[in-house]
Design a protein around this motif. Structure first.
Motif, PDB file in Angstrom:
ATOM      1  N   PHE A  12      -0.685   7.689  12.159  1.00  0.00           N
ATOM      2  CA  PHE A  12       0.302   7.793  11.081  1.00  0.00           C
ATOM      3  C   PHE A  12       0.570   6.434  10.439  1.00  0.00           C
ATOM      4  CE2 PHE A  12       4.807   7.472   9.845  1.00  0.00           C
ATOM      5  CZ  PHE A  12       4.821   8.389   8.802  1.00  0.00           C
ATOM      6  N   ILE A  13       0.759   5.411  11.262  1.00  0.00           N
ATOM      7  CA  ILE A  13       1.079   4.086  10.729  1.00  0.00           C
ATOM      8  C   ILE A  13      -0.106   3.499   9.977  1.00  0.00           C
ATOM      9  CG2 ILE A  13       1.661   1.715  11.392  1.00  0.00           C
ATOM     10  CD1 ILE A  13       3.310   2.879  13.665  1.00  0.00           C
ATOM     11  N   GLY A  14      -1.319   3.716  10.476  1.00  0.00           N
ATOM     12  CA  GLY A  14      -2.491   3.176   9.804  1.00  0.00           C
ATOM     13  C   GLY A  14      -2.703   3.751   8.421  1.00  0.00           C
ATOM     14  N   ALA A  15      -2.260   4.993   8.194  1.00  0.00           N
ATOM     15  CA  ALA A  15      -2.424   5.616   6.879  1.00  0.00           C
ATOM     16  C   ALA A  15      -1.429   5.089   5.856  1.00  0.00           C
ATOM     17  CB  ALA A  15      -2.287   7.134   6.996  1.00  0.00           C
ATOM     18  N   ILE A  16      -0.444   4.316   6.292  1.00  0.00           N
ATOM     19  CA  ILE A  16       0.543   3.745   5.366  1.00  0.00           C
ATOM     20  C   ILE A  16       0.011   2.409   4.864  1.00  0.00           C
ATOM     21  CG2 ILE A  16       2.914   2.937   5.121  1.00  0.00           C
ATOM     22  CD1 ILE A  16       3.695   4.802   7.378  1.00  0.00           C
ATOM     23  N   PRO A  17      -0.001   2.176   3.556  1.00  0.00           N
ATOM     24  CA  PRO A  17      -0.536   0.905   3.030  1.00  0.00           C
ATOM     25  C   PRO A  17       0.218  -0.299   3.565  1.00  0.00           C
ATOM     26  CG  PRO A  17      -0.269   2.516   1.262  1.00  0.00           C
ATOM     27  CD  PRO A  17       0.388   3.096   2.478  1.00  0.00           C
ATOM     28  N   GLY A  18      -0.536  -1.315   3.970  1.00  0.00           N
ATOM     29  CA  GLY A  18       0.048  -2.575   4.392  1.00  0.00           C
ATOM     30  C   GLY A  18       0.451  -2.654   5.842  1.00  0.00           C
ATOM     31  N   MET A  19       0.283  -1.598   6.614  1.00  0.00           N
ATOM     32  CA  MET A  19       0.724  -1.602   8.006  1.00  0.00           C
ATOM     33  C   MET A  19      -0.319  -2.268   8.912  1.00  0.00           C
ATOM     34  SD  MET A  19       3.768  -0.353   8.321  1.00  0.00           S
ATOM     35  CE  MET A  19       4.953   0.895   7.892  1.00  0.00           C
ATOM     36  N   GLY A  20      -1.416  -1.556   9.208  1.00  0.00           N
ATOM     37  CA  GLY A  20      -2.460  -2.136  10.039  1.00  0.00           C
ATOM     38  C   GLY A  20      -2.259  -1.867  11.511  1.00  0.00           C
ATOM     39  N   SER A  58      -6.346   1.224  17.991  1.00  0.00           N
ATOM     40  CA  SER A  58      -7.656   1.790  17.659  1.00  0.00           C
ATOM     41  C   SER A  58      -7.545   2.863  16.586  1.00  0.00           C
ATOM     42  CB  SER A  58      -8.305   2.364  18.923  1.00  0.00           C
ATOM     43  OG  SER A  58      -8.489   1.357  19.895  1.00  0.00           O
ATOM     44  N   SER A  59      -6.574   3.768  16.723  1.00  0.00           N
ATOM     45  CA  SER A  59      -6.459   4.844  15.733  1.00  0.00           C
ATOM     46  C   SER A  59      -5.967   4.313  14.393  1.00  0.00           C
ATOM     47  CB  SER A  59      -5.508   5.928  16.253  1.00  0.00           C
ATOM     48  OG  SER A  59      -4.222   5.381  16.510  1.00  0.00           O
ATOM     49  N   ALA A  60      -5.112   3.293  14.397  1.00  0.00           N
ATOM     50  CA  ALA A  60      -4.621   2.728  13.135  1.00  0.00           C
ATOM     51  C   ALA A  60      -5.733   2.014  12.381  1.00  0.00           C
ATOM     52  CB  ALA A  60      -3.462   1.774  13.398  1.00  0.00           C
ATOM     53  N   ASP A  61      -6.648   1.370  13.095  1.00  0.00           N
ATOM     54  CA  ASP A  61      -7.760   0.699  12.427  1.00  0.00           C
ATOM     55  C   ASP A  61      -8.647   1.692  11.682  1.00  0.00           C
ATOM     56  OD1 ASP A  61      -7.021  -1.821  13.163  1.00  0.00           O
ATOM     57  OD2 ASP A  61      -8.212  -1.849  14.996  1.00  0.00           O
ATOM     58  N   ILE A  62      -8.760   2.908  12.192  1.00  0.00           N
ATOM     59  CA  ILE A  62      -9.580   3.916  11.520  1.00  0.00           C
ATOM     60  C   ILE A  62      -8.840   4.500  10.321  1.00  0.00           C
ATOM     61  CG2 ILE A  62     -10.757   6.120  11.785  1.00  0.00           C
ATOM     62  CD1 ILE A  62     -12.117   3.822  13.201  1.00  0.00           C
ATOM     63  N   THR A  63      -7.595   4.918  10.513  1.00  0.00           N
ATOM     64  CA  THR A  63      -6.864   5.553   9.411  1.00  0.00           C
ATOM     65  C   THR A  63      -6.453   4.564   8.326  1.00  0.00           C
ATOM     66  OG1 THR A  63      -4.803   5.324  10.681  1.00  0.00           O
ATOM     67  CG2 THR A  63      -5.983   7.417  10.858  1.00  0.00           C
ATOM     68  N   SER A  64      -6.515   3.261   8.606  1.00  0.00           N
ATOM     69  CA  SER A  64      -6.217   2.289   7.553  1.00  0.00           C
ATOM     70  C   SER A  64      -7.277   2.302   6.455  1.00  0.00           C
ATOM     71  CB  SER A  64      -6.097   0.886   8.148  1.00  0.00           C
ATOM     72  OG  SER A  64      -7.305   0.487   8.770  1.00  0.00           O
ATOM     73  N   PHE A  65      -8.431   2.927   6.721  1.00  0.00           N
ATOM     74  CA  PHE A  65      -9.416   3.105   5.666  1.00  0.00           C
ATOM     75  C   PHE A  65      -8.919   4.058   4.581  1.00  0.00           C
ATOM     76  CE2 PHE A  65     -12.346   1.261   8.696  1.00  0.00           C
ATOM     77  CZ  PHE A  65     -13.276   0.628   7.900  1.00  0.00           C
ATOM     78  N   ILE A  66      -7.958   4.931   4.913  1.00  0.00           N
ATOM     79  CA  ILE A  66      -7.495   5.927   3.937  1.00  0.00           C
ATOM     80  C   ILE A  66      -6.851   5.265   2.728  1.00  0.00           C
ATOM     81  CG2 ILE A  66      -5.930   7.881   3.594  1.00  0.00           C
ATOM     82  CD1 ILE A  66      -6.421   8.638   6.515  1.00  0.00           C
ATOM     83  N   PRO A  67      -5.793   4.434   2.884  1.00  0.00           N
ATOM     84  CA  PRO A  67      -5.233   3.789   1.683  1.00  0.00           C
ATOM     85  C   PRO A  67      -6.183   2.778   1.051  1.00  0.00           C
ATOM     86  CG  PRO A  67      -4.208   2.892   3.654  1.00  0.00           C
ATOM     87  CD  PRO A  67      -5.035   4.058   4.091  1.00  0.00           C
ATOM     88  N   THR A  68      -7.063   2.186   1.866  1.00  0.00           N
ATOM     89  CA  THR A  68      -7.986   1.191   1.314  1.00  0.00           C
ATOM     90  C   THR A  68      -9.001   1.826   0.382  1.00  0.00           C
ATOM     91  OG1 THR A  68      -7.747  -0.136   3.324  1.00  0.00           O
ATOM     92  CG2 THR A  68      -9.609  -0.633   1.901  1.00  0.00           C
ATOM     93  N   LEU A  69      -9.598   2.945   0.798  1.00  0.00           N
ATOM     94  CA  LEU A  69     -10.658   3.566   0.005  1.00  0.00           C
ATOM     95  C   LEU A  69     -10.122   4.478  -1.086  1.00  0.00           C
ATOM     96  CD1 LEU A  69     -13.222   4.462   2.835  1.00  0.00           C
ATOM     97  CD2 LEU A  69     -13.186   2.448   1.351  1.00  0.00           C
ATOM     98  N   THR A  70      -9.017   5.169  -0.843  1.00  0.00           N
ATOM     99  CA  THR A  70      -8.529   6.154  -1.810  1.00  0.00           C
ATOM    100  C   THR A  70      -7.563   5.566  -2.826  1.00  0.00           C
ATOM    101  OG1 THR A  70      -6.730   6.815  -0.327  1.00  0.00           O
ATOM    102  CG2 THR A  70      -8.816   8.018  -0.151  1.00  0.00           C
ATOM    103  N   LEU A  71      -6.786   4.554  -2.433  1.00  0.00           N
ATOM    104  CA  LEU A  71      -5.789   3.982  -3.336  1.00  0.00           C
ATOM    105  C   LEU A  71      -6.120   2.560  -3.757  1.00  0.00           C
ATOM    106  CD1 LEU A  71      -2.529   5.198  -1.527  1.00  0.00           C
ATOM    107  CD2 LEU A  71      -3.713   6.274  -3.457  1.00  0.00           C
ATOM    108  N   GLY A  72      -7.067   1.918  -3.067  1.00  0.00           N
ATOM    109  CA  GLY A  72      -7.357   0.521  -3.368  1.00  0.00           C
ATOM    110  C   GLY A  72      -6.302  -0.420  -2.856  1.00  0.00           C
ATOM    111  N   ILE A  73      -5.495   0.028  -1.866  1.00  0.00           N
ATOM    112  CA  ILE A  73      -4.448  -0.795  -1.259  1.00  0.00           C
ATOM    113  C   ILE A  73      -4.854  -1.067   0.180  1.00  0.00           C
ATOM    114  CG2 ILE A  73      -2.007  -0.974  -0.672  1.00  0.00           C
ATOM    115  CD1 ILE A  73      -1.414   1.018  -2.871  1.00  0.00           C
ATOM    116  N   PRO A  74      -5.109  -2.312   0.554  1.00  0.00           N
ATOM    117  CA  PRO A  74      -5.572  -2.584   1.920  1.00  0.00           C
ATOM    118  C   PRO A  74      -4.507  -2.266   2.950  1.00  0.00           C
ATOM    119  CG  PRO A  74      -5.104  -4.630   0.761  1.00  0.00           C
ATOM    120  CD  PRO A  74      -4.997  -3.536  -0.253  1.00  0.00           C
TER     121      PRO A  74
END
Length: 260
Positions: A12-20, A58-74
């Motif tokens: 959940f946290i990894g999918a939020i932009p800017g969290m990591g 580990s799970s946040a590192d994977i879901t952090s790709f969601i805002p990076t690829l879909t919104l352009g927000i790392p």
């Protein structure tokens, strides 16, 4: 249980932009400490304090790709580096990435599966070696870590000022840890601070300097209301805890008889 909670929390946290992943690990550690029946064990070898944050990381590192690829927000520093590498190759992350570059997107998805299988093949047979590495004395680890931090700080701008700044922040962090100030909120502010300032200026430019736009728009007004409610709830919780500690009777020690 700690691994399951950490995995869900990190996803959940990894999918939020800017969290990591770093912030997810801190929040998972605090969560496990709060739900534990023996919180005093944390910091003294509690396995939940290791398995939960590692699963969240580990799970946040994977879901952090969601805002990076879909919104352009790392989603963090690593995702910002990944986004820069894509832009060097004329690939702009955003809503059109999946349709314009489907081979890149699905290649990343497959690489996640391959990467996790490789981790299993490497970690399970070699677990004994990784455990032995933990027995290295801290007096050797600390100088190496500080040396690498100074090299990274100097390499960023080739200036000794950044090295002194890093060491000064280390001293400040030491005193903050002695005061039991949690690092997770400070890390969140450090990551989201520049994004907050940039979008705040952008909102003022669009509204021509009118601050009422934050309370007249339903979405922003809702988020501001949630923030105010959270602040009031935290303050009230601290106040109730202070009253309970104040009203608890102090134990009276019985006098001891000394032998003559």
């Amino acid at each position: 249980g700690a691994m399951a909670r950490g995995s869900l929390l990190g996803a959940f946290i990894g999918a939020i932009p800017g969290m990591g992943g770093a912030l997810a690990a801190f929040i998972s550690y605090a969560t496990e400490k709060n739900v534990s029946k023996n919180p005093a064990q944390f910091g003294h070898g509690a396995i939940q304090g290791v398995s939960g944050p590692e699963a969240a990381n580990s799970s946040a590192d994977i879901t952090s790709f969601i805002p990076t690829l879909t919104l352009g927000i790392p989603g963090g520093a690593v995702m910002a580096l990944m986004m820069g590498a894509l832009m060097i190759h004329d690939i702009t992350p955003g809503p059109l990435l999946i349709t314009q570059h489907p081979e890149l997107f699905w290649g990343l998805v497959i690489s996640f599966w391959v990467g996790n299988l490789m981790l299993l093949l490497l970690n399970i047979p070699l677990i004994g070696i990784w455990v032995r590495m933990l027995s290295a004395p801290y007096r050797f680890i600390f100088p190496i870590v500080i040396f690498l931090i100074c090299i990274a700080a100097y390499a960023s701008t080739n200036a000794m000022f950044d090295v002194g700044l890093a060491l000064s922040l280390g001293v400040v962090a030491f005193f903050l840890s002695r005061l039991h100030i949690p690092p997770a909120p400070m890390l969140l502010g450090f990551i989201l601070g520049p994004l907050l300032e940039e979008n705040f200026r952008r909102a003022l430019e669009l509204s021509r300097g009118d601050l009422s736009v934050f309370i007249t728009r339903p979405l922003s007004a809702t988020f501001l209301g949630i923030i105010v409610a959270l602040l009031l709830w935290v303050g009230l919780s601290f106040y109730k805890a202070h009253l309970r500690a104040k009203n608890q009777p102090h134990p009276v020690s019985e006098p001891t008889l000394s032998a003559s």
